[in-house]
Motif scaffolding. Structure first.
Motif, PDB file in Angstrom:
ATOM      1  N   ALA A  48      -6.949  11.690  -6.887  1.00 41.21           N
ATOM      2  CA  ALA A  48      -6.349  10.367  -7.036  1.00 41.21           C
ATOM      3  C   ALA A  48      -5.214  10.440  -8.043  1.00 41.21           C
ATOM      4  CB  ALA A  48      -7.381   9.335  -7.479  1.00 41.21           C
ATOM      5  N   VAL A  49      -4.205   9.610  -7.794  1.00 47.95           N
ATOM      6  CA  VAL A  49      -3.086   9.451  -8.717  1.00 47.95           C
ATOM      7  C   VAL A  49      -2.843   7.958  -8.900  1.00 47.95           C
ATOM      8  CG1 VAL A  49      -0.612   9.828  -9.114  1.00 47.95           C
ATOM      9  CG2 VAL A  49      -1.983  11.608  -8.014  1.00 47.95           C
ATOM     10  N   ILE A  50      -2.743   7.529 -10.143  1.00 48.38           N
ATOM     11  CA  ILE A  50      -2.414   6.135 -10.440  1.00 48.38           C
ATOM     12  C   ILE A  50      -0.925   6.039 -10.760  1.00 48.38           C
ATOM     13  CG2 ILE A  50      -2.737   4.237 -12.081  1.00 48.38           C
ATOM     14  CD1 ILE A  50      -5.660   5.049 -12.284  1.00 48.38           C
ATOM     15  N   VAL A  51      -0.241   5.150 -10.034  1.00 51.20           N
ATOM     16  CA  VAL A  51       1.186   4.911 -10.230  1.00 51.20           C
ATOM     17  C   VAL A  51       1.364   3.535 -10.861  1.00 51.20           C
ATOM     18  CG1 VAL A  51       3.456   4.831  -9.137  1.00 51.20           C
ATOM     19  CG2 VAL A  51       1.643   6.249  -8.141  1.00 51.20           C
ATOM     20  N   ALA A  52       2.177   3.474 -11.915  1.00 48.91           N
ATOM     21  CA  ALA A  52       2.481   2.199 -12.572  1.00 48.91           C
ATOM     22  C   ALA A  52       3.946   1.850 -12.303  1.00 48.91           C
ATOM     23  CB  ALA A  52       2.244   2.306 -14.073  1.00 48.91           C
ATOM     24  N   ARG A  53       4.203   0.560 -12.009  1.00 52.53           N
ATOM     25  CA  ARG A  53       5.576   0.119 -11.715  1.00 52.53           C
ATOM     26  C   ARG A  53       5.758  -1.296 -12.230  1.00 52.53           C
ATOM     27  NH1 ARG A  53       8.469  -2.415  -7.521  1.00 52.53           N
ATOM     28  NH2 ARG A  53      10.460  -1.433  -7.025  1.00 52.53           N
ATOM     29  N   ASN A  54       6.854  -1.557 -12.940  1.00 54.78           N
ATOM     30  CA  ASN A  54       7.128  -2.916 -13.417  1.00 54.78           C
ATOM     31  C   ASN A  54       8.252  -3.550 -12.592  1.00 54.78           C
ATOM     32  OD1 ASN A  54       9.578  -2.001 -14.489  1.00 54.78           O
ATOM     33  ND2 ASN A  54       8.804  -1.863 -16.588  1.00 54.78           N
ATOM     34  N   PRO A  55       8.491  -4.870 -12.729  1.00 50.63           N
ATOM     35  CA  PRO A  55       9.514  -5.533 -11.906  1.00 50.63           C
ATOM     36  C   PRO A  55      10.925  -4.981 -12.099  1.00 50.63           C
ATOM     37  CG  PRO A  55       8.034  -7.159 -12.858  1.00 50.63           C
ATOM     38  CD  PRO A  55       7.697  -5.843 -13.506  1.00 50.63           C
ATOM     39  N   GLY A  67      11.618  -1.935 -12.171  1.00 46.99           N
ATOM     40  CA  GLY A  67      11.711  -0.710 -11.391  1.00 46.99           C
ATOM     41  C   GLY A  67      11.329   0.548 -12.133  1.00 46.99           C
ATOM     42  N   GLU A  68      10.876   0.428 -13.390  1.00 46.91           N
ATOM     43  CA  GLU A  68      10.410   1.612 -14.106  1.00 46.91           C
ATOM     44  C   GLU A  68       9.092   2.073 -13.481  1.00 46.91           C
ATOM     45  OE1 GLU A  68       9.369   3.109 -18.672  1.00 46.91           O
ATOM     46  OE2 GLU A  68       9.536   0.959 -18.236  1.00 46.91           O
ATOM     47  N   ILE A  69       8.954   3.389 -13.267  1.00 50.51           N
ATOM     48  CA  ILE A  69       7.779   3.946 -12.588  1.00 50.51           C
ATOM     49  C   ILE A  69       7.248   5.134 -13.385  1.00 50.51           C
ATOM     50  CG2 ILE A  69       6.913   5.039 -10.476  1.00 50.51           C
ATOM     51  CD1 ILE A  69       9.164   3.658  -8.953  1.00 50.51           C
ATOM     52  N   LYS A  70       5.936   5.202 -13.523  1.00 46.07           N
ATOM     53  CA  LYS A  70       5.297   6.362 -14.140  1.00 46.07           C
ATOM     54  C   LYS A  70       4.015   6.677 -13.389  1.00 46.07           C
ATOM     55  CE  LYS A  70       7.158   6.107 -18.816  1.00 46.07           C
ATOM     56  NZ  LYS A  70       6.876   6.250 -20.258  1.00 46.07           N
ATOM     57  N   GLY A 104       2.617  -3.434 -10.944  1.00 45.48           N
ATOM     58  CA  GLY A 104       1.304  -3.229 -11.547  1.00 45.48           C
ATOM     59  C   GLY A 104       0.873  -1.797 -11.297  1.00 45.48           C
ATOM     60  N   LEU A 105      -0.433  -1.605 -11.158  1.00 39.70           N
ATOM     61  CA  LEU A 105      -0.958  -0.272 -10.869  1.00 39.70           C
ATOM     62  C   LEU A 105      -1.274  -0.127  -9.390  1.00 39.70           C
ATOM     63  CD1 LEU A 105      -3.509   0.419 -13.775  1.00 39.70           C
ATOM     64  CD2 LEU A 105      -1.041   0.822 -13.721  1.00 39.70           C
ATOM     65  N   LEU A 106      -1.096   1.094  -8.896  1.00 38.44           N
ATOM     66  CA  LEU A 106      -1.519   1.429  -7.539  1.00 38.44           C
ATOM     67  C   LEU A 106      -2.270   2.750  -7.618  1.00 38.44           C
ATOM     68  CD1 LEU A 106      -1.200   0.395  -4.553  1.00 38.44           C
ATOM     69  CD2 LEU A 106       0.500   2.217  -4.301  1.00 38.44           C
ATOM     70  N   ALA A 107      -3.584   2.701  -7.351  1.00 39.40           N
ATOM     71  CA  ALA A 107      -4.400   3.914  -7.339  1.00 39.40           C
ATOM     72  C   ALA A 107      -4.378   4.481  -5.926  1.00 39.40           C
ATOM     73  CB  ALA A 107      -5.826   3.605  -7.767  1.00 39.40           C
ATOM     74  N   VAL A 108      -3.898   5.704  -5.790  1.00 41.74           N
ATOM     75  CA  VAL A 108      -3.765   6.351  -4.483  1.00 41.74           C
ATOM     76  C   VAL A 108      -4.822   7.449  -4.377  1.00 41.74           C
ATOM     77  CG1 VAL A 108      -2.201   7.499  -2.879  1.00 41.74           C
ATOM     78  CG2 VAL A 108      -1.277   5.898  -4.574  1.00 41.74           C
TER      79      VAL A 108
END
Length: 383
Positions: free
Chosen positions: A190-197, A199-202, A250-254
Motif C-alpha cells: 500500500a502507498v498513501i498519497v497526500a494532495r492539497n487543493p 496541487g502539492e503532492i507527497k 486529502g489522503l488516498l490509500a492505494v
C-alpha cells in the motif's frame, strides 16, 4: 481563513477510530470540530467540540449537519453523496469531493475507472445478481477459484470471499458484485498519497501488509516494505498515477499486489486515513492524520519520511468472545522497547472487530517484526 483558535468549524462524517485519531491532531492545532455518527458510543464523542447522532446515509441529516461547518471531511465512505453534492454547490468545501467519492463507493465503478485509465488491475467482470454470476460460472465464462466482492457495503474483510466450489458460490448473498481473477502474488502493498487543493503532492513509503487468512483482515503493516527498490519505486509511481486520475484532495490509500513477476496491480483505494498508515503516528515525521488535516485545509504538506522502521499490529476481538471488552496483558507488551498501544474506545468486542492497534518502532526492521510477533502472541482482546 484562520483555522486556529477561531470560529472555523471542521465537520467529520463518521465517529469511529479514524475520526478519533484525526481529532488528536485538531486538538493540537485548536481547531473546532463537529462530528456526526449513528452511535451514541462512537469513539469520537469524547474528543470533538460538538457531537451529533444521526444516519450517515440520510440526505437531510447529512445536509443539515454540513450546513453548520466550513469544511467537511469523512472517515468512512458510506455517506450520502447527494447531500454532499448539494453542500458543495452551496459553497461548503467537501474534501475529498463528492465526485471522487462517487467513483470509489462502488467497487465495480472503481474497477471500471482503472480499466478506463489503463491502470493495471486484476481481470474482473461485473454482475447485477447472484443468478447472473452462477450462470457465468456454469457457462465457463468465470473459472473457479475466483475472488467475489460485493460492490457496496464491504469493510474490514466483509463483502469479500474466495470462491473455490459450487457450495460457496450458492451461499453468496444476492447483491451486485464483481468476480475477480485470482492473482498469484508475493506481497500485498500500500502507498498513501497526500494532495492539497493547491496541487502539492507527497507519498508515504511503500508498506507491506500481512493478512489474517480467515478474517481477510490486515494483521501487520510493515514500513518500509521488505521489497526491492525498483519494485518500491514502481508502486509509488502507480499510486501517483491513481491519485492524479482521481484528482482527490486529502489522503488516498492505494492497495496493490506485487505479482510473482514483480508487476504491480491496483486492488482498491480508500479516500481517507487508512489502516495501512497507522504506523505513521509514532514512526513518521508527519502522521497520516496530521497530513490529512494539512491537505484538506490547503496547508503545506508535512515530511512523509520515517524516523525509524515501524510496524503496526491490529488488535481485534478474539474468536469465541462477545460482550464487554477486556484487554489482557497490555502491561506486559508495554515493557517492550518501542511499543505503543492505541485503544479505540469501543466498549463491546466481537470476533475480529477492530478494537485498537499497537505500533512498534525500531531502527532494525527485522527486530521490529520480532517484537510485533511477541505483541501479537501476548495481548488478548476478550470479554
Amino acid at each position: 481563513m484562520n483555522y486556529f483558535s477561531s470560529d472555523f468549524k471542521l465537520g467529520i462524517l463518521g465517529g469511529g477510530q479514524l475520526g478519533k485519531m484525526l481529532l488528536t491532531e485538531t486538538r493540537k492545532f485548536d481547531i473546532q470540530t463537529y462530528v456526526l455518527d449513528p452511535s451514541d458510543e462512537a469513539p469520537c464523542k469524547i474528543g470533538c467540540n460538538q457531537f451529533f447522532k444521526g444516519d450517515l446515509m440520510d440526505y437531510d441529516t447529512v445536509y443539515n449537519f454540513g450546513k453548520q461547518v466550513d469544511v467537511l471531511t469523512f472517515e468512512i465512505e458510506h455517506v450520502n453523496v447527494t447531500a454532499l453534492e448539494k453542500l458543495e454547490a452551496e459553497g461548503i468545501q467537501v474534501y475529498p469531493s463528492p465526485k471522487t467519492l462517487n467513483l470509489i463507493q462502488n467497487k465495480g465503478t472503481q474497477k471500471d475507472f482503472y480499466a478506463h485509465h489503463k491502470i493495471p488491475t486484476a481481470d474482473y467482470r461485473r454482475f447485477e445478481t447472484l443468478a447472473e454470476l452462477i450462470r457465468a460460472v456454469e457457462e465457463k465464462h468465470i473459472i473457479m477459484p475466483f475472488v467475489w466482492k460485493s460492490t457496496e457495503g464491504g469493510y474490514d474483510g466483509m463483502g469479500v470471499k474466495v470462491v473455490r466450489n459450487a457450495e460457496t458460490l450458492e451461499s453468496l448473498p444476492d447483491v451486485q458484485c464483481i468476480a475477480e481473477a485470482m492473482v498469484p502474488f508475493k506481497n500485498e502493498l500500500a502507498v498513501i498519497v497526500a494532495r492539497n487543493p493547491s496541487g502539492e503532492i507527497k507519498t508515504y513509503p511503500v508498506v507491506e501488509m500481512e493478512f489474517h487468512p480467515e478474517a481477510n483482515q490486515v494483521e501487520y503493516v510493515i514500513c518500509p516494505a521488505r521489497i526491492d527498490h525498483v519494485v518500491s519505486e514502481k508502486a509509488r509511481a502507480i499510486a501517483l498515477k491513481v491519485s492524479e486520475h482521481f484528482d482527490h484532495v486529502g489522503l488516498l490509500a492505494v492497495e496493490m499486489f506485487q505479482t510473482i513477476d514483480d508487476e504491480i496491480l491496483v486492488n482498491e483505494v480508500a479516500p481517507r486515513p487508512h489502516n495501512s498508515g497507522h504506523y505513521s503516528i509514532e514512526a513518521s515525521y508527519t502522521s497520516q492524520f496530521e497530513q490529512h488535516l494539512r491537505a484538506i485545509l490547503d496547508l503545506p504538506l508535512g515530511n512523509t519520511d520515517s524516523k525509524a522502521a515501524g510496524i503496526m499490529v491490529n488488535l481485534v476481538g478474539e474468536e469465541g468472545y462477545s460482550g464487554n471488552v477486556v484487554y489482557e496483558n497490555i502491561d506486559k507488551i508495554m515493557k517492550l522497547d518501542g511499543v505503543t498501544p492505541h485503544i479505540y474506545g469501543k466498549k463491546q468486542t466481537r470476533p475480529f472487530r477492530k478494537m485498537g492497534h499497537v505500533t512498534i518502532v525500531n531502527k532494525d526492521i527485522e527486530q521490529a517484526r520480532r517484537i510485533a510477533e511477541e505483541v501479537k502472541n501476548t495481548i488478548r482482546v476478550i470479554a
